[in-house]
Design a protein around this motif. Structure first.
Motif, mmCIF file in Angstrom:
data_model
loop_
_atom_site.group_PDB
_atom_site.id
_atom_site.type_symbol
_atom_site.label_atom_id
_atom_site.label_comp_id
_atom_site.label_asym_id
_atom_site.label_seq_id
_atom_site.Cartn_x
_atom_site.Cartn_y
_atom_site.Cartn_z
ATOM 1 N N ASP A 54 -4.951 44.382 -60.719
ATOM 2 C CA ASP A 54 -4.444 45.746 -60.539
ATOM 3 C C ASP A 54 -3.309 46.083 -61.501
ATOM 4 N N ILE A 55 -2.407 45.129 -61.733
ATOM 5 C CA ILE A 55 -1.223 45.397 -62.558
ATOM 6 C C ILE A 55 -0.975 44.204 -63.478
ATOM 7 N N LEU A 56 -0.713 44.494 -64.731
ATOM 8 C CA LEU A 56 -0.251 43.484 -65.688
ATOM 9 C C LEU A 56 1.131 43.881 -66.169
ATOM 10 N N ILE A 57 2.102 43.005 -66.011
ATOM 11 C CA ILE A 57 3.441 43.211 -66.573
ATOM 12 C C ILE A 57 3.547 42.324 -67.804
ATOM 13 N N ASN A 58 3.527 42.921 -68.964
ATOM 14 C CA ASN A 58 3.618 42.190 -70.230
ATOM 15 C C ASN A 58 5.096 42.010 -70.576
ATOM 16 N N ARG A 100 -11.399 47.582 -65.851
ATOM 17 C CA ARG A 100 -12.521 48.513 -66.036
ATOM 18 C C ARG A 100 -13.522 48.409 -64.892
ATOM 19 N N GLN A 101 -13.675 47.209 -64.334
ATOM 20 C CA GLN A 101 -14.622 47.023 -63.234
ATOM 21 C C GLN A 101 -14.308 47.937 -62.055
ATOM 22 N N ASN A 102 -12.995 48.170 -61.828
ATOM 23 C CA ASN A 102 -12.560 48.975 -60.683
ATOM 24 C C ASN A 102 -12.161 50.391 -61.068
ATOM 25 N N LYS A 103 -12.302 50.724 -62.365
ATOM 26 C CA LYS A 103 -11.888 52.042 -62.845
ATOM 27 C C LYS A 103 -10.453 52.355 -62.423
ATOM 28 N N ASP A 104 -9.595 51.343 -62.531
ATOM 29 C CA ASP A 104 -8.201 51.500 -62.105
ATOM 30 C C ASP A 104 -7.402 50.340 -62.672
ATOM 31 N N GLY A 105 -6.154 50.591 -62.997
ATOM 32 C CA GLY A 105 -5.289 49.508 -63.462
ATOM 33 C C GLY A 105 -4.060 50.050 -64.151
ATOM 34 N N LEU A 106 -3.003 49.259 -64.115
ATOM 35 C CA LEU A 106 -1.734 49.639 -64.732
ATOM 36 C C LEU A 106 -1.216 48.478 -65.577
ATOM 37 N N CYS A 145 -7.968 55.851 -70.776
ATOM 38 C CA CYS A 145 -7.708 56.851 -69.737
ATOM 39 C C CYS A 145 -8.991 57.227 -69.010
ATOM 40 N N VAL A 146 -10.134 57.169 -69.692
ATOM 41 C CA VAL A 146 -11.416 57.509 -69.054
ATOM 42 C C VAL A 146 -11.836 56.441 -68.051
ATOM 43 N N ASN A 147 -11.193 55.281 -68.092
ATOM 44 C CA ASN A 147 -11.468 54.206 -67.141
ATOM 45 C C ASN A 147 -10.418 54.105 -66.045
#
Length: 224
Positions: A54-58, A100-106, A145-147
């Motif tokens: 769900d979230i990646l903090i780089n 992309r699998q979930n069409k969501d992410g930050l 953004c489309v994902n």
């Protein structure tokens, strides 16, 4: 991170929070993010263990004392690019397929004010790499953004972390107390993470009110 012990310490603090069904769980996977094989292995492990991201903090980054052109070597130049840009990019390539699998992410990248302004102190390779992180983050939004994927680049000023101890001229506790504190960064990152998916905080900068760069310029101007 590369060292298991500090990661386990953080995991232990997380395990102490909450209770019952609300008790959080921390999962530790050490790795050198400058190594593509290590990043790929961690990404595969996340998919196998959780099936989603769900979230990646780089947040990986590095700087060195011999940071200016009269001291830089080919090896140190590569170290700076690998640690400050390539590591983040490699993590992004591992994260995007899962998101992309979930069409969501930050994705939130810790860059630096050196990623927006060119100055002498941080060193040319650090500055160049952090500019690259800024550009990379915006390019992610342009394509993903489309994902439903959002990318935010966070540009802090001086932060009072232990890395200050390795500077050529370390500063004392009074100066550090005026800097951005780690908990300030954490609070801002949590705020960004809690925004609704319809919103993207593209870029955000956080600096100390008593900005040493500004103060130095004021003192220089007053002496002319």
């Amino acid at each position: 991170g590369r060292r298991r012990e500090p990661l386990e310490n953080v995991a232990g603090r997380i395990h102490q929070q909450g209770s019952g069904a609300n008790k959080p769980r921390a999962y530790v996977q050490p790795g050198d993010l400058a190594e593509p094989a290590a990043v790929r292995a961690i990404g595969d492990d996340i998919e196998r263990e959780f099936g989603r991201l769900d979230i990646l903090i780089n947040n990986a980054g590095i700087n060195i004392n011999d940071r200016h052109w009269d001291k830089l070597t080919p090896e140190n130049a590569k170290l700076m690019v690998d640690g400050n840009l390539a590591a983040s990019a490699q993590c992004v390539t591992a994260a995007l397929p899962l998101m992309r699998q979930n069409k969501d992410g930050l994705i939130i990248h810790t860059a630096s004010m050196a990623g927006r302004f060119i100055g002498g102190f941080p060193g040319p390779m650090y500055t160049a790499a952090k500019h690259g992180v800024v550009a990379m983050s915006h390019s992610i939004n342009m394509q993903e953004c489309v994902n439903g994927i959002r990318s935010c680049v966070f540009l802090p000023g001086e932060v009072a972390t232990p890395i200050l101890d390795s500077r050529p001229n370390p500063v004392g506790p009074e100066v550090r107390a005026r800097m951005v504190q780690p908990e300030d960064c954490a609070s801002l990152i949590c705020y960004i993470a809690m925004l609704p998916p319809r919103l993207c905080m593209n870029e955000v900068m956080l600096s100390p009110t008593h900005n040493r760069r500004y103060v130095a310029e004021i003192e220089r101007m007053s002496s002319l």
